[in-house]
Each structure stands twice: as C-alpha cells, then as structure tokens.
Motif scaffolding. Structure first.
Motif, mmCIF file in Angstrom:
data_model
loop_
_atom_site.group_PDB
_atom_site.id
_atom_site.type_symbol
_atom_site.label_atom_id
_atom_site.label_comp_id
_atom_site.label_asym_id
_atom_site.label_seq_id
_atom_site.Cartn_x
_atom_site.Cartn_y
_atom_site.Cartn_z
ATOM 1 N N GLY A 25 84.598 56.999 0.651
ATOM 2 C CA GLY A 25 84.288 56.195 1.836
ATOM 3 C C GLY A 25 85.534 55.542 2.428
ATOM 4 N N GLN A 45 83.457 51.235 5.206
ATOM 5 C CA GLN A 45 82.196 51.651 4.553
ATOM 6 C C GLN A 45 82.048 50.958 3.194
ATOM 7 N N ILE A 63 80.908 60.404 6.058
ATOM 8 C CA ILE A 63 81.801 60.197 4.913
ATOM 9 C C ILE A 63 82.819 61.337 4.856
#
Ligand code: CAA
Length: 401
Positions: A123, A127, A246
C-alpha cells in the motif's frame, strides 16, 4: 569421519561467530506470547464456543478483545498500530486460538495475512495511514475478495470488472466465499481492468463498507468454522477512487499471489491448531475413560493411535514453523507455505477423525468438542488454495528449481 570432523569445525565457527546453526527452541518471548494466546483461548473463547457454532455468531466484543491483545495486527509495524512480532509468534498465536475456536482464528488469519500484510507490503503511505492503522488494531476488520462463482482455483479468470474512468474506477461483479464478508469494514477487491492483458490486466482495490452499489448477501450456512461469517458480495457500479488501487496498474494478480503465500502460513497454523486441539482432548479422554478394566490409553489400539497422532502433528508443526522461519529470514516462502498448508491440513482432517474415534459415541456429540474440530478441519484443505492448488505450486517449484 573426515566429513564429520569438517562439520564439527563448521559448527564451532558458527558458534564463535554467534550464528545459530539449528535451533528448535522457542525464545522466552515466544513462550510468553504462546501462553498469553493459550490463556485467552481458554478463558475467553472456550466458554461460548459450542453456542457460537450452533448459532453461527461471533460477538464483536470478542473481536475487540483480540484486537486489544494485539492479535489483529501481529506482524504489523507498531508505527501503524501493529504488534511488531515475527511470523513464528503469528503461528504460535494461531495454533493456540485454533485449538479452541477455528472461527476466531480464521478472522485473525485473514485480517493479518491477507489484509494487514497486503496493505503494509504494497500500500501507499496514505493507504497505510487511512486503513492499516485501523485494521491492525482491530478497530476495523478486513476482508480479502478474490474468489468468484466462476473463479476459485483458477484465479486469473476474474469476471468482476473495474473500468478506469479517469479519477476513479467503476466495479461490477460478484465475489463469493468471503471470510469476514459481513463484519468487515475494509475490503480488498481483486478485479479485471483489461481482459486482453490476462493476469497483467488485474488490479486490487480498497473498497469501504457502505460505498453505494456495494451489497452484502446472506451469510452461508456452513459445515465448519460456523462462527466466522462467509458471504457473497455484490458490486453494482461501485465507484472507487483511483488512490484506492493497490500498487502499479496490473499488479493485482501478483498482489493476490504474494499475499496468499503468507495467508497459507496462517491457514497451515490453523490446521495445526485444530489437529493439536483434537489430539489433546483425545489424550485426556483416553486417560480417563475406562474399558475392559483399564483406562483406554492402555489398550494398544488406542495407544498406537495416540503415537501416530503425536508424530503427525509434530511433523506438521515442523513444516509450519519452517515456513514462518523462511518468512522471518526474508527467504522466499511460496513453496514452504504451500507444503505446510498441504500437510498440516491433511493431518488436521485425518487426526480429528481419529480423535472422534477415540471418544467413541461421546465423540459424536457436541459437548466433547472433537466433532466440531473435525468439521472445522475440512475447510483448511479448501480455502486459500485447495490441496490440489498447493500441489501445483509445489510441483512447479520442484521442477523449476
Ligand atoms: N508471487 C509472485 N508472483 C506470482 C506468484 C507468487 N507467489 N505466483 C504466481 N505469480 C506470477 C507468475 O510469475 C506469473 O507472472 P509472469 O507472467 O510475470 O511470470 C503470474 O503470476 C501468473 O502465474 P501463473 O502462470 O502461475 O498463473 P496460473 O493461472 O497458472 O495460476 C495458481 C497459478 C497457483 C494456480 C493460482 O491461480 C492460485 O494460487 N490459485 C488459487 C487461488 C486461491 O488460493 N484462492 C483462495 C481464495 S482466497 C481465500 O480463500 C480467502 C478467504 O477468505 C479465507
């Protein structure tokens, strides 16, 4: 003789240089972690486990307690709210929880290996701050959404689509067999962005519960791990901001594979715990139950079963620990995790059947716990890659190496 002498000199060299050669002992810290998990499982999980299995429920309060103990983000860096432990600790915790309640342990496994690991390893910093810090503490729960009605083992055949609309993607499709499906707050969803590109046209997205168009179907009525909730999820024109993808464009399939390699250590340790829990119950029962004038453990028919169970479980433990050790050392663990899952799940299935057999008629009723462990064992041969998929991974590795 010459070779033995050489080996001995090598071992002196390693000891002098403070390098461990082969050491099967747990550190004091590991023992403390294992004992804390054992204590929690005995005092908090055991009391309601039959009820939860009957009603297919698992109270939020218990999930919160697992979070408070640091079980929801075991290997996550403390700066993101995790416990900063190693993979060996993860195995020890998973084994202890699974001895008592495999429904609790699958929640822990999915949250740790699939969601936390996926976010921490791949990530962005944003995130991690937004999602990982919450799922690692157990404040929120995560789910991993790869399987579909027509794409289970054949994971590249994703039918769920995510269409790039500039600053966002629009997701459409169905995911099923999703662990934590109803209870999760954060969903990692794998979807196809470009069919022409095959596995390179797959991406992974973070989807929040409550996003318009994202619906949670009814809970599955399952054979085992009945306390854990498994749902089908529906995505109808679900808008997901681009910053929720991602990794690089096209990274989704590799993301799923890399994440599942660690997930398989979690499920292998779950299988190990189920087998060990059933064995411990069978051993205790065989020392108490009398037949033909003596405790049944004194009959060779039972004693040999106990010997086989003990040996098989110890062999499974070695494979599971080896996979965790590989992860801790930074070695590739694709094969060792597949071998650990393949073997430990087979041991769990076979040895829980033996535990029921040792209990006789009592083994067939819920009060003695072994019938539940037998039912719980089966899924470990199916989810996060069936045993047949593990053999694909292992055989490809064997042939390649
Ligand atoms: N790490 C990194 N990359 C990997 C990888 C790994 N472990 N495994 C494969 N890849 C890469 C390959 O190198 C290849 O990339 P390149 O073309 O760039 O070389 C690409 O991914 C495609 O790999 P394959 O050709 O091997 O793909 P495949 O179609 O033959 O499938 C498979 C391989 C192992 C069978 C895979 O599809 C698989 O693991 N299937 C099972 C899926 C699974 O475990 N599902 C469980 C659902 S999740 C779940 O159960 C969660 C829950 O809620 C409990």
């Amino acid at each position: 003789m010459y070779i033995i002498k050489d080996l001995y000199l090598h071992s002196i060299y390693y000891r002098k240089n403070n390098k461990k050669t082969m050491d099967f002992s747990l550190t004091e810290e590991h023992i403390m972690i294992r004992d804390a998990a054992r204590d929690f499982a005995q005092t908090e999980l055991l009391p309601g486990v039959i009820e939860r299995d009957n009603t297919q429920t698992f109270p939020k309060e218990l999930v919160r307690k697992m979070g408070d103990l640091g079980f929801m983000g075991i290997m996550v860096d403390p700066k993101y709210g995790g416990s900063g432990m190693d993979a060996i600790s993860y195995v020890l915790i998973m084994e202890e929880l699974s001895k008592i309640d495999a429904s609790a342990s699958v929640m822990v496994s999915v949250n740790n290996s699939l969601v936390c690991y996926g976010l921490e390893a791949f990530g962005t910093e944003e995130q991690k701050q937004k999602y990982l810090t919450k799922v690692a503490t157990g404040e929120q729960i995560g789910a991993f959404c790869l399987s579909e009605p027509e794409a289970g083992s054949d994971a590249t055949s994703q039918k769920t689509t995510a269409i790039d609309k500039g600053d966002h993607y629009v997701i459409n499709g169905t995911k099923n067999w999703i662990t934590n499906g109803g209870r999760a707050d954060v969903y990692l969803v794998i979807a196809q962005t470009d069919k022409e590109k095959g596995h390179k046209g797959i991406n992974a997205f973070i989807v929040e519960k409550g996003t318009p168009g994202f619906d949670i179907g009814p809970k599955e009525d399952k054979l085992g791990i009945r306390g854990s909730d498994t749902h089908t999820l529906q995505f109808n024109d679900v808008k997901v901001p681009k910053e929720n993808r991602i990794g690089e464009d096209g990274f989704g399939f590799k993301f799923a594979m890399k994440t599942l390699s660690g997930g398989r250590i979690g499920i292998a340790s779950q299988a190990l715990g189920i087998a060990a829990g059933a064995y411990e119950l069978a051993l205790k029962y065989s020392k108490e139950r009398k037949a033909f004038g003596t405790e049944i453990c004194n009959h060779q028919a039972i004693a040999f079963k106990l010997a086989d169970m003990h040996t098989e479980i110890e062999a499974a433990r070695m494979l599971v620990m080896k996979a965790a050790w590989d992860k801790d050392q930074g070695n590739n663990y694709d094969m060792s995790s597949a071998m650990a899952k393949l073997y430990a799940s087979k041991v769990a299935m076979e040895q829980t059947v033996e535990a029921v057999q040792i209990h006789g008629g009592n083994g067939f009723v819920k009060e003695y716990h072994v019938e539940r462990l037998m039912r719980d064992a089966k899924i470990t041969q199916i989810y996060e890659g069936t045993s047949e998929i593990q053999k694909i991974v292992i055989s490809r590795g064997v042939i390649r190496d």
